[in-house]
Every structure is written in structure tokens, then in C-alpha cells.
Scaffold this active site. Structure first.
Site, mmCIF file in Angstrom:
data_model
loop_
_atom_site.group_PDB
_atom_site.id
_atom_site.type_symbol
_atom_site.label_atom_id
_atom_site.label_comp_id
_atom_site.label_asym_id
_atom_site.label_seq_id
_atom_site.Cartn_x
_atom_site.Cartn_y
_atom_site.Cartn_z
ATOM 1 C CE LYS A 69 42.396 35.623 -29.665
ATOM 2 N NZ LYS A 69 42.432 36.864 -29.582
ATOM 3 C CG ASP A 97 35.466 37.857 -33.659
ATOM 4 O OD1 ASP A 97 34.064 38.354 -33.716
ATOM 5 O OD2 ASP A 97 36.522 38.679 -33.847
#
Length: 350
Positions: A69, A97
Site C-alpha cells: 500500500k 482495514d
């Protein structure tokens, strides 16, 4: 395999789109700690899947974080800060998340800014603590991922704040587009490390990484097959593909917490609809077994990362495998790349 857990569209390999923007890879290469992540060949997994070569793109250490990410968060924050007049500090707000929020928090700190991260129910306490350890403010939300996104978007309306969300909806698409563009570096590395595979398997939450895969491989000339993998309890991409329109699904509990998303990104959807060859949904037991198997071959993968192996196994073996392989255009000499999107430290199994 249940009919409901599989979708294919062989015509996807003939669809084309424009490429990712230039300059992303050069930006990442200039960041301290940048190095291409390993593309590890695992011959012991190729034979049971009936393919020639199997390689795992191992994102367990990307810019010092245990998931891919940071590629998207760093490029998006760079673009956000470059577009702001003056040097006034900005609060970067997001929902997560786990991995995206930690990446936003880390990059906010690296660029001298503050972060506020909203976390839904079901994220492991260790993942929440890791975000807080990046000096971010953390707000735990009594609700699911979609609710956390709503709360973050509200908080980002405050003066001096900006939303850095890795899912898009109508009216909020510029920043998610920058995040997707950031992921293009991962595929540029695969080009250099391998060349062109026959199949790339991508775990999907809201579909942003899968969108980046489609943009990369459908803007080139090689007909690469692309397949997403999701938890059966949160298969919003599969459900949307089967319906031919984006749908939201109710989510349950899954060890694949980074994929526990109920609504596809509006920005990703047209690319997924037109550019994906296949989608498959798997259970938690399949993912856990795949993580153990990868570990046995020296690849450290968390449940989301291992989902790609579990999805490949569901697609390429078992009842009806010949038809699924034909839909993907895979022969016995095929080269398959699995994206292992996170290491085991990203979201520890509960």
C-alpha cells in the site's frame, strides 16, 4: 467449485486502455529505502497447478512496511502536497482495514504532516497498534469498512484536512486515481524481473490494485490473463461482474481482513468489468492453507497475500478445471504470477 464463486470473460484480453501516468517509478526510486520487491520462483507449486512456472511477487517488505500500500499512499500524498498552495500543514484522513491506513500514517510522517485514521470492526488489535505507532490519531468505528469510509470522509470536511482514500465514489475520484497510479510501480518491476507472464492473480478488496493491473497489462500488446481473488464473505467484485453492474454486498468476518470490503471502487469498476478475465472467491480455510504452503516454500505471506495462491488452486484444479483453464487461455507451459500483497505481520491471523 460452486458456479457462484467463479466468473470468466475471455474477451477481456482483447480490450485496451491508456497507460498509467509517467514519472511514478522515478518518484518511488527517489524515496529512501526504495528497492524492487522480490519476484520469487516457486517450482514446487507450479507442478501441482499444472503450469510451467509459478512466481510470487512478495510485498511483505515494501518501503519498510509489510504490504504494497505504501506505493499508492506515497504517490497520492506527494500529489496532494504538490497541489496545495503555500506550506500550511495538512491533516491526512483515511479509513482502512489495516495496511492502507498505516501506509498513509507512515507517509504523512515522512512528509511532515499529521494523519487521522478510521478503523472498522474486525481489524486485528496489532494492526491498529501499528497505525498508532506511526504517530497517527486512530478512531475505531463501530461498523464495517464502508461505514469507516463514510466517517473518514466526514472528518476530512474539516478545514486543513484532506481525504486520502483508496476507494472512489462519484465525486471523489482524483485522489484514488493517484493511489492506483502509485501501484503501477509494482507491475513495472515485474516487467523488468520477468517480462510478460500468461496469468497474473490479484487479491481484490475494492479493486484498486486490480485496476492498476488492468491498466498496466491492457495498455500493452501482450494478452495477459488477469484474475481477482476475494473472500467468499466479501466478494463484491465477483458479485458485480456476475451482475454486470456494481453491487454492494454485506460483509462478514474473514481472516483476509484487508479484503473485507463490500463495495467496488467506482473508479476501478469500468476497468474490472472490461479488463478482467476471471474472478474467484475462496474461503478462509483455503487462504490459511495457502499461507502455510507458501511459508513451507520460504515465502512469508499473510492471509490476503496467500489468497492469490488459493485462488489459483481453485481456478486451475478440481472439477471443471479444463473449462476454466481454457477461459484463461492457459496451457501446461504457462507462466503464472501471484501477487502476495502483504506479509504475515500486516494483519496477524486472529
Amino acid at each position: 467449485m460452486h458456479h457462484e464463486t467463479w466468473y470468466d470473460r475471455p474477451a477481456a484480453r482483447r480490450w485496451t486502455c491508456g497507460p498509467a501516468p509517467a514519472g511514478v517509478r522515478e518518484f518511488h526510486a527517489g524515496l529512501a529505502g526504495y528497492a524492487p520487491t522480490p519476484l520469487t520462483e516457486v517450482p514446487g507449486l507450479a507442478w501441482p497447478l499444472g503450469v510451467g512456472r509459478l512466481l510470487v511477487k512478495d510485498e511483505s517488505n515494501r518501503l519498510g512496511l509489510p504490504a504494497f500500500k505504501a506505493l499508492g499512499a506515497s504517490w497520492a500524498i506527494h500529489r496532494i502536497l504538490a497541489a496545495r498552495p503555500g506550506n500550511d500543514p495538512v491533516r491526512l484522513v483515511t479509513a482502512t482495514d489495516g495496511n492502507h491506513g498505516r501506509a498513509v500514517a507512515r507517509m504523512a510522517r515522512r512528509f511532515g504532516q499529521r494523519a487521522h485514521v478510521f478503523v472498522p470492526e474486525g481489524v486485528h488489535p496489532a494492526a491498529v497498534a501499528a497505525i498508532a505507532a506511526e504517530e497517527a490519531r486512530v478512531t475505531e468505528v463501530a461498523g464495517d469498512y464502508d461505514e469507516a469510509v463514510r466517517r473518514a470522509a466526514e472528518a476530512a470536511e474539516e478545514p486543513g484536512s484532506v481525504l486520502v482514500q483508496d476507494t472512489a465514489w462519484p465525486g471523489y475520484e482524483e485522489t484514488p486515481g493517484w493511489i492506483v497510479a502509485g501501484y503501477s510501480t509494482l507491475f513495472a518491476e515485474i516487467d523488468e524481473q520477468l517480462g510478460t507472464p500468461d496469468l497474473v492473480v490479484v487479491p481484490a478488496g475494492v479493486g484498486s490494485l486490480a485496476q492498476a493491473a488492468v491498466i498496466h497489462y491492457r495498455s500493452g500488446s501482450a494478452p495477459v490473463a488477469l484474475m481477482t481473488v476475494e473472500p467468499e464473505s466479501a466478494a463484491c467484485v465477483l458479485a458485480s461482474l456476475r451482475r454486470g453492474a456494481p453491487v454492494s454486498v454485506g460483509t462478514g468476518d474473514t481472516i483476509m481482513s484487508g479484503l473485507n470490503c463490500g463495495t467496488p471502487s467506482s473508479l476501478a469498476w469500468p476497468y474490472l468489468r472490461d479488463g478482467l478475465d476471471a474472478a474467484v472467491a475462496i474461503g478462509d480455510d483455503d487462504s490459511a492453507a495457502a499461507a502455510r504452503e507458501l511459508a513451507g516454500h520460504g515465502v512469508a505471506a499473510g492471509p490476503c497475500g496467500a489468497a492469490s495462491l488459493a485462488g489459483a488452486r481453485a481456478a486451475l484444479t478440481g472439477d471443471g478445471a479444463a473449462a476454466r483453464r481454457a477461459a484463461l487461455g492457459l496451457g501446461p507451459d504457462a507462466t503464472v504470477v501471484l501477487l502476495s500483497t502483504e506479509g504475515p505481520d500486516a494483519n496477524p491471523a486472529l
